[in-house]
Structures are given as structure tokens and as C-alpha cells.
Motif scaffolding. Structure first.
Motif, PDB file in Angstrom:
ATOM      1  N   GLU A   1      -2.719  11.002   6.937  1.00  0.00           N
ATOM      2  CA  GLU A   1      -1.681  11.910   7.434  1.00  0.00           C
ATOM      3  C   GLU A   1      -0.902  11.421   8.972  1.00  0.00           C
ATOM      4  OE1 GLU A   1      -4.762  12.876   6.952  1.00  0.00           O
ATOM      5  OE2 GLU A   1      -4.229  13.813   4.938  1.00  0.00           O
ATOM      6  N   ALA A   2      -1.691  10.435   9.623  1.00  0.00           N
ATOM      7  CA  ALA A   2      -1.221   9.980  10.589  1.00  0.00           C
ATOM      8  C   ALA A   2      -0.062   8.718  10.403  1.00  0.00           C
ATOM      9  CB  ALA A   2      -2.386   9.169  11.687  1.00  0.00           C
ATOM     10  N   VAL A   3      -0.229   8.118   9.166  1.00  0.00           N
ATOM     11  CA  VAL A   3       0.461   7.249   8.681  1.00  0.00           C
ATOM     12  C   VAL A   3       1.856   7.628   8.141  1.00  0.00           C
ATOM     13  CG1 VAL A   3       0.597   5.544   6.546  1.00  0.00           C
ATOM     14  CG2 VAL A   3      -1.322   5.365   8.039  1.00  0.00           C
TER      15      VAL A   3
ATOM     16  N   ALA B   1      -3.912   3.377   5.553  1.00  0.00           N
ATOM     17  CA  ALA B   1      -4.702   3.968   6.499  1.00  0.00           C
ATOM     18  C   ALA B   1      -5.944   3.323   6.186  1.00  0.00           C
ATOM     19  CB  ALA B   1      -4.795   5.407   6.164  1.00  0.00           C
ATOM     20  N   ALA B   2      -6.430   2.979   5.129  1.00  0.00           N
ATOM     21  CA  ALA B   2      -7.945   2.327   4.709  1.00  0.00           C
ATOM     22  C   ALA B   2      -7.932   0.949   5.198  1.00  0.00           C
ATOM     23  CB  ALA B   2      -8.301   2.424   3.403  1.00  0.00           C
ATOM     24  N   LEU B   3      -6.831   0.243   4.958  1.00  0.00           N
ATOM     25  CA  LEU B   3      -6.603  -1.111   5.348  1.00  0.00           C
ATOM     26  C   LEU B   3      -6.692  -1.375   6.924  1.00  0.00           C
ATOM     27  CD1 LEU B   3      -4.673  -3.781   3.896  1.00  0.00           C
ATOM     28  CD2 LEU B   3      -4.008  -3.221   6.068  1.00  0.00           C
ATOM     29  N   LEU B   4      -6.023  -0.310   7.428  1.00  0.00           N
ATOM     30  CA  LEU B   4      -6.188  -0.326   9.079  1.00  0.00           C
ATOM     31  C   LEU B   4      -7.361   0.025   9.675  1.00  0.00           C
ATOM     32  CD1 LEU B   4      -2.639   1.452   9.418  1.00  0.00           C
ATOM     33  CD2 LEU B   4      -3.260  -0.870  10.397  1.00  0.00           C
ATOM     34  N   ARG B   5      -8.108   1.065   8.883  1.00  0.00           N
ATOM     35  CA  ARG B   5      -9.468   1.320   9.371  1.00  0.00           C
ATOM     36  C   ARG B   5     -10.479   0.122   9.293  1.00  0.00           C
ATOM     37  NH1 ARG B   5      -8.487   6.023   6.738  1.00  0.00           N
ATOM     38  NH2 ARG B   5      -9.844   5.621   4.811  1.00  0.00           N
ATOM     39  N   ARG B   6     -10.346  -0.681   8.190  1.00  0.00           N
ATOM     40  CA  ARG B   6     -11.254  -1.741   8.025  1.00  0.00           C
ATOM     41  C   ARG B   6     -10.968  -2.818   9.189  1.00  0.00           C
ATOM     42  NH1 ARG B   6     -10.032  -0.985   2.658  1.00  0.00           N
ATOM     43  NH2 ARG B   6      -8.610  -2.689   2.489  1.00  0.00           N
ATOM     44  N   ARG B   7      -9.717  -2.740   9.807  1.00  0.00           N
ATOM     45  CA  ARG B   7      -9.588  -3.777  10.924  1.00  0.00           C
ATOM     46  C   ARG B   7      -9.613  -2.890  12.160  1.00  0.00           C
ATOM     47  NH1 ARG B   7      -7.705  -5.425   6.517  1.00  0.00           N
ATOM     48  NH2 ARG B   7      -7.276  -7.308   5.661  1.00  0.00           N
ATOM     49  N   GLY B   8     -10.241  -1.848  12.123  1.00  0.00           N
ATOM     50  CA  GLY B   8     -10.600  -1.267  13.560  1.00  0.00           C
ATOM     51  C   GLY B   8      -9.789  -0.058  14.059  1.00  0.00           C
ATOM     52  N   GLU B   9      -8.766   0.147  13.362  1.00  0.00           N
ATOM     53  CA  GLU B   9      -7.967   1.199  13.963  1.00  0.00           C
ATOM     54  C   GLU B   9      -8.665   2.704  13.261  1.00  0.00           C
ATOM     55  OE1 GLU B   9      -5.391   1.461  15.674  1.00  0.00           O
ATOM     56  OE2 GLU B   9      -4.894  -0.562  15.808  1.00  0.00           O
ATOM     57  N   ASP B  10      -8.381   3.495  14.046  1.00  0.00           N
ATOM     58  CA  ASP B  10      -9.062   5.147  13.887  1.00  0.00           C
ATOM     59  C   ASP B  10      -7.555   5.627  13.485  1.00  0.00           C
ATOM     60  OD1 ASP B  10     -10.242   7.043  13.470  1.00  0.00           O
ATOM     61  OD2 ASP B  10     -10.279   7.803  15.679  1.00  0.00           O
ATOM     62  N   VAL B  11      -7.639   5.664  11.940  1.00  0.00           N
ATOM     63  CA  VAL B  11      -6.420   6.311  11.389  1.00  0.00           C
ATOM     64  C   VAL B  11      -6.282   6.828  10.262  1.00  0.00           C
ATOM     65  CG1 VAL B  11      -5.163   4.056  10.700  1.00  0.00           C
ATOM     66  CG2 VAL B  11      -3.882   5.839  11.120  1.00  0.00           C
ATOM     67  N   GLU B  12      -5.906   8.088   9.767  1.00  0.00           N
ATOM     68  CA  GLU B  12      -5.970   8.666   8.502  1.00  0.00           C
ATOM     69  C   GLU B  12      -4.536   8.575   7.742  1.00  0.00           C
ATOM     70  OE1 GLU B  12      -8.686   9.797   7.025  1.00  0.00           O
ATOM     71  OE2 GLU B  12      -9.947   9.235   8.926  1.00  0.00           O
TER      72      GLU B  12
ATOM     73  N   PRO C   1       0.737  -1.208  -0.083  1.00  0.00           N
ATOM     74  CA  PRO C   1      -0.033   0.128  -0.012  1.00  0.00           C
ATOM     75  C   PRO C   1       0.954   1.106   0.028  1.00  0.00           C
ATOM     76  CG  PRO C   1       0.211  -0.680   2.169  1.00  0.00           C
ATOM     77  CD  PRO C   1       0.912  -1.669   1.341  1.00  0.00           C
ATOM     78  N   HIS C   2       0.343   2.198  -0.603  1.00  0.00           N
ATOM     79  CA  HIS C   2       0.923   3.656  -0.111  1.00  0.00           C
ATOM     80  C   HIS C   2       0.107   4.154   1.022  1.00  0.00           C
ATOM     81  CE1 HIS C   2      -2.625   5.475  -1.795  1.00  0.00           C
ATOM     82  NE2 HIS C   2      -2.276   5.071  -3.150  1.00  0.00           N
ATOM     83  N   ALA C   3       0.422   5.320   1.663  1.00  0.00           N
ATOM     84  CA  ALA C   3       0.136   5.725   2.992  1.00  0.00           C
ATOM     85  C   ALA C   3      -1.532   5.777   3.035  1.00  0.00           C
ATOM     86  CB  ALA C   3       0.600   7.087   3.553  1.00  0.00           C
ATOM     87  N   GLY C   4      -2.187   6.049   1.953  1.00  0.00           N
ATOM     88  CA  GLY C   4      -3.574   6.177   1.932  1.00  0.00           C
ATOM     89  C   GLY C   4      -4.316   4.913   2.009  1.00  0.00           C
ATOM     90  N   GLU C   5      -3.522   4.078   1.370  1.00  0.00           N
ATOM     91  CA  GLU C   5      -4.191   2.619   1.098  1.00  0.00           C
ATOM     92  C   GLU C   5      -3.868   1.945   2.260  1.00  0.00           C
ATOM     93  OE1 GLU C   5      -3.742   2.014  -3.530  1.00  0.00           O
ATOM     94  OE2 GLU C   5      -1.979   1.541  -2.136  1.00  0.00           O
TER      95      GLU C   5
END
Ligand code: NPW
Ligand code: ADP
Ligand code: K
Length: 513
Positions: free
Chosen positions: A392-394, A379-390, A373-377
Motif C-alpha cells: 500500500e505504501a508503494v 515492497a518485498a524487494l525493499l523489505r529484503r534490503r531493510g526498508e519497512d514498507v508494504e 516488479p509490481h508494487a507487491g514485488e
């Protein structure tokens, strides 16, 4: 290979030597002064009369700067130490004074900040000895003020002592102001923050000085160098044929994004795959064949997959270009490659999972899967596994989130960016091999194709010893950067040309003889 150890490991290695009276600071500061003399000679005719400013914090990092300043003063350099804290390394201060250096106690007259910063900025070299491995959090107080003022003005040549003061020593974060260095002279071993983004961009040229530390623990972060790739690149022997060299299956591209298929398949061919099988819509297959007639579109076994480039899944908003057929093909390949029950054992193979493929993953994957992934991807992958991350945070803490994604998914994670971070089963790699010219549409598809070829060539090894995936992924990121250098000659480049440059770079890297 450059290896980096955590601050705690470096301290543990220093302790027995210090207890035995080994003069570590003398070794460190002498090497630092020697490097500064080299830099001065490269930048002006004579060392005598050159001006060097030392930014001195309260700890031993300031001590290194002061002792180095004393050496320089004895060589005729005009040295001024700027003290920003109540305490300063006593022996270092005495040595500098004895050698004729000047001391500016800025902490006693903070109102002089502007004038002192102006003098510092006019120096030939500035040594940043504010903070070393004792740093906790962002630079504070007068040290932070001084760096902010210096950052806003004209930049002198900055040499960071051990590390640019204020970076996250172990995680490469940049929590506050940091004076960007042109060179960092680091002692004993590199520290993780010198290799990891975003701090890695503030390090300049890295010089590692051997002060005799015996570092026994595993390094926290590694960076491969070209010779490492040359040694590891799969070279076919007389007994090899196209199947033993590895077949790469490419599930990439849709009728909306056929280019991704062309790029990933071309890159796999150029990186030396024994064969490339394209799996996808016939019209896209024709587009691939038009550029690379070596590719086959018949079904069959593969030794590794490159999946997902140009195959958007588009949760919620971006529905354009969806292709259910490609999703199905990618899902089947992913299930077989993971060795899901019912799949033939020979279909358990490594897989590169890129772009839309990331959205098609099961909750967990085997470690022989490399997610790219790049940073945006990410973040999306982590969000789908319950992390609250955008995103920018990555970007602010790439290594933290790459490692978290590894934990959550079980897969090896290659996080793309200006520094590529790879979180693997037994360690982390950080590759900084190309500038932002490499950030061009399709360049990630090329990376996926090259990585597919690398994994296919070592398919059984990688499944048998999945920790290898991270090293293979890092070597591929390095190769990708070198191919940009060759194709772009230091300037802009088109993604297909990066793929085209791979053969010549490989030939250059292979050991001769
Ligand atoms: N061990 C050895 O022999 C060798 C060590 N070597 C050298 O020593 C360095 C490590 O030295 P070190 O341990 O003294 O720590 P160092 O980084 O100078 O800073 C500590 C001071 O900074 C302060 N401080 C902390 N955070 C801060 C912040 N955010 N903003 C502002 N201030 C902050 C902290 O104050 P406190 O928070 O405790 O009040 C404390 O006073 C190492 O990097 C290498 O260069 C080499 O010579 C090889 C041999
Ligand atoms: N600022 C940068 N400097 C150097 N390389 C970069 C930078 N930004 C991105 N890259 C690299 O460029 C490539 C872009 O990949 P990706 O974002 O997947 O693009 P695409 O999907 O268009 O192929 C990655 O290899 C990434 O590491
Ligand atoms: K420093």
C-alpha cells in the motif's frame, strides 16, 4: 515526449521574466480562458449564457482563475468566483468584478457551503484555482471541505488551473481531497505530479501552455509518446543478421507455470528478436516450441536475458512450483550478465529481471539490469534490503519507492501499475498508456519478453551507456500499452494477443520513407 519540471525549477525560470515585467499571468490566464471557451463550445451550443464557477484560493493560482474568469465574463459567460480564503489575488478580483463577474465570499459565510457547492455543481465548467505550485501538503480548511462536498455530488466538467489542487506537485502523491479534473491546463511546463501516479489519474486531458519560460535544468520526469518509440525502435539494416539483431535468452516458467515461458518467449519473438533461446526444463521448452517453433532450446550466447517470469522462489510461505534447476540457471545468467569475476566479458549483457528473478538477485546489480516488479514485488524487494514498507505504501508513493529501489539495488527499476514508473540512472519516466484491461495474468510476462528483445537489440549500447536502460524500458511500456489497444480494441484482451499485436504496432510507428 512530455517533460515535467519541479515546482522549484518552474519558479526559477519564472523569476527573471517576472523581474523584467513579462506578463506571465496574463499569458497563462488568456490561454486558460481560450481553452475553456473551446470546452464550452464543445459542450453547448452557445458560450453566451454558459455558467462557469471559479474555485479561488489565496495565491496566484486563484489569480489565474480570476483573470480567466474576467475574459470569459467579457464573452458573455455568467462567471461566479467562490472565495475560500481571507486573501484573494487583488488584481484578478478587480478584473473579474469590472467584467461583471459575481463573487461569492464563502469564507465569510462557511455555513453556505452546501448551497454554494450545489450551484457550483450545476455550472457548465468549474475552474479549480484553489492551489497551484505553492501547495504545501493536503488541501486544508474550507478548500478541503468544498472539494469533499463537490466530490460526493454530480460532477460538472472540471478544468484544473495549472494542476489539480492538493496533489503533490513534485511527487504525484494524493495526500487529501482533490477534485478530479477532466482537463488540466498547465503553464510553462508540465509538473512531475501531473505525470506520476496516483495523482496522474486526477489530471484528465493535459494541455501544456507555453508562456515563454526557458527551463534549463534537466526535467524531473519524462513521458515518451508514440513518435519517440518509432524513432528509437531498432530497425535492421542490410548488413544485419540474426546475431547482430540480438539473441534473447529466456529463463522463465516451470512445470507448474509453463505459460510464463510461452508468453515471454513469444513476446520476444514478436518484438523482433534476432533469435530467442529458451533455457529451462525440457517439458516447458516443448510447450514454448508448440506455440513458437522459431525458438531454440540449445545453449549458447545471448545479447540480453529475460529472467524470472513464472519462476517462483517463495520465501517463507508460497513454496508451490519451486524449481531449483530454474533458480540455478537464472542465478548463473545473472552472475554472467553482471560481469562477475571469472565470467567471459562477452557475457556481460543487459537483463530483464521479473517476478521470481527479483528474489534471486545479489544485494546489488549493474544499471543495465532492468527490474520489473509490481508494487507487491517491489515492497518485498525493499523489505529484503531493510526498508519497512508494504504494498500500500508503494502504491501511495510509487516514484519514491522506485527511486529508493534503484538506489539500493543499483539497477534500473520499472515499477508496473496503472502508470508504469521507471527510475533510471539519469532520470525518471512515467508511462500511462493503457487502462486496467491490461492488468491480466501474463501481461507482465509479455512486457518482460518485449523488453528482452529491445535490450538485446541495443545490448552493447546499453552496457556502455546504462542510463539508456530507462529509456528503453519506458519505450517498451508504451509499446505494451499500444499493443493492448490494437489487440483489445478498447476491451478485454488475452496476454498472448498483446504479444501478437506488437508487429503491427511497430510497423505503424516506424517513420515512413
Ligand atoms: N509566478 C507567476 O507569475 C506565475 C504563476 N502562475 C500561477 O501561480 C501559481 C502559484 O502561485 P502561488 O505561488 O501564489 O501559490 P498557490 O499555489 O496559488 O498557493 C499559495 C497559497 O495557498 C496557500 N496554501 C498552500 N498550501 C495549502 C494547503 N495545503 N491548503 C490550503 N491552502 C494552502 C498558501 O497559504 P499559506 O500556507 O502560505 O498560508 C498560499 O496563500 C501557479 O501554480 C500558477 O497557477 C501563473 O500565473 C504563471 C505566472
Ligand atoms: N490498473 C492498471 N491499468 C493499466 N495497466 C495496468 C494496471 N495494473 C497493471 N497494469 C499493467 O499490467 C501488467 C501486469 O503485470 P504483472 O503484474 O507482472 O502481471 P503477470 O505477472 O500476471 O504477468 C503490467 O504491465 C502493468 O503495468
Ligand atoms: K489548481
Amino acid at each position: 515526449m512530455i517533460e515535467a519540471w519541479s515546482a522549484a525549477d518552474v519558479r526559477a525560470a519564472e523569476e527573471p521574466l517576472l523581474a523584467a515585467g513579462v506578463p506571465l499571468m496574463e499569458r497563462a490566464s488568456f490561454a486558460l480562458a481560450t481553452q475553456v471557451l473551446r470546452d464550452l463550445r464543445a459542450r453547448r451550443r452557445s458560450v453566451r449564457g454558459a455558467r462557469v464557477a471559479l474555485l479561488v484560493g489565496a495565491g496566484n493560482n486563484g489569480g489565474d482563475a480570476l483573470h480567466a474568469g474576467a475574459y470569459l465574463a467579457r464573452r458573455g459567460v455568467a462567471v461566479t468566483a467562490v472565495l475560500v480564503a481571507e486573501r484573494a489575488h487583488a488584481a484578478g478580483l478587480a478584473a473579474l468584478r469590472a467584467a461583471g463577474g459575481r463573487v461569492e465570499a464563502l469564507h465569510e459565510a462557511p455555513e453556505r457551503l452546501g448551497g454554494v457547492a450545489g450551484d457550483v455543481a450545476r455550472s457548465d465548467v468549474v475552474l479549480d484555482g484553489l492551489l497551484g505550485i505553492g501547495a504545501r501538503g493536503a488541501l486544508r480548511g474550507l478548500a478541503a471541505d468544498l472539494v469533499r462536498v463537490l466530490d460526493a455530488g454530480p460532477r460538472p466538467w472540471v478544468v484544473a488551473v495549472d494542476l489539480p489542487s492538493g496533489i503533490g506537485v513534485d511527487d504525484g502523491t494524493v495526500p487529501g481531497p482533490v477534485l478530479r479534473a477532466d482537463r488540466t491546463v498547465t503553464f510553462g511546463a508540465a509538473k512531475p505530479g501531473l505525470l506520476l501516479p496516483p495523482a496522474a489519474h486526477l489530471v484528465g486531458e493535459l494541455t501544456v501552455v507555453d508562456i515563454g519560460l526557458a527551463l534549463r535544468a534537466e526535467p524531473a520526469v519524462r513521458r515518451l509518446e508514440p513518435a519517440d518509440v518509432g524513432r528509437a525502435w531498432p530497425v535492421p539494416g542490410p548488413g544485419d543478421h540474426k546475431y547482430t539483431r540480438g539473441v534473447v535468452g529466456v529463463v522463465a516458467g516451470t512445470s507448474t507455470y509453463p505459460g510464463a515461458a510461452v508468453l515471454a518467449a513469444s513476446a520476444a519473438v514478436r518484438a523482433g528478436a534476432g533469435m530467442v533461446r529458451y533455457v529451462g526444463p525440457p517439458a516447458v521448452g516443448q510447450a514454448v516450441l508448440a506455440v513458437r517453433p522459431e525458438v531454440v532450446t540449445a545453449p549458447g550466447r545471448v545479447q540480453a536475458w529475460a529472467l524470472g517470469s513464472g519462476v517462483p522462489v517463495g520465501f517463507g510461505t508460497a513454496q508451490a512450483g519451486r524449481d531449483e534447476g530454474q533458480h540455478r540457471r537464472a542465478r548463473t545468467a545473472l552472475a554472467e550478465a553482471a560481469g562477475r569475476p571469472g565470467s567471459p566479458v562477452e557475457r556481460t549483457v543487459p537483463a530483464v529481471v521479473d517476478a521470481g528473478g527479483l528474489d534471486l538477485l545479489e544485494p546489488t546489480s549493474p544499471p543495465w539490469f532492468v527490474l520489473t516488479p509490481h508494487a507487491g514485488e517491489l515492497a518485498a524487494l525493499l523489505r529484503r534490503r531493510g526498508e519497512d514498507v508494504e504494498r500500500e505504501a508503494v502504491e501511495a508513493e510509487p516514484v519514491r519507492w522506485a527511486r529508493r529501489a534503484r538506489e539500493l539495488t543499483g539497477a534500473t527499476v520499472l515499477l508496473k501499475g496503472s502508470v508504469t514508473v521507471v527510475a533510471g540512472m539519469d532520470g525518471t519516466y512515467a508511462q500511462a498508456d493503457a487502462p486496467a484491461w491490461l492488468a491480466t495474468a501474463g501481461s507482465g510476462d509479455v512486457l518482460a519478453g518485449v523488453l528482452g528483445a529491445m535490450l538485446a537489440a541495443r545490448s552493447a549500447d546499453v552496457v556502455g551507456r546504462p542510463a539508456l536502460s530507462a529509456e528503453v524500458a519506458s519505450a517498451t511500456a508504451l509499446m505494451h500499452g499500444l499493443a493492448w489497444r490494437r489487440a483489445g480494441q478498447g476491451g478485454p484482451v488475452a496476454a498472448l494477443e498483446i504479444a501478437g499485436a506488437v508487429p503491427a504496432v511497430v510497423a505503424d510507428l516506424l517513420p515512413r520513407g
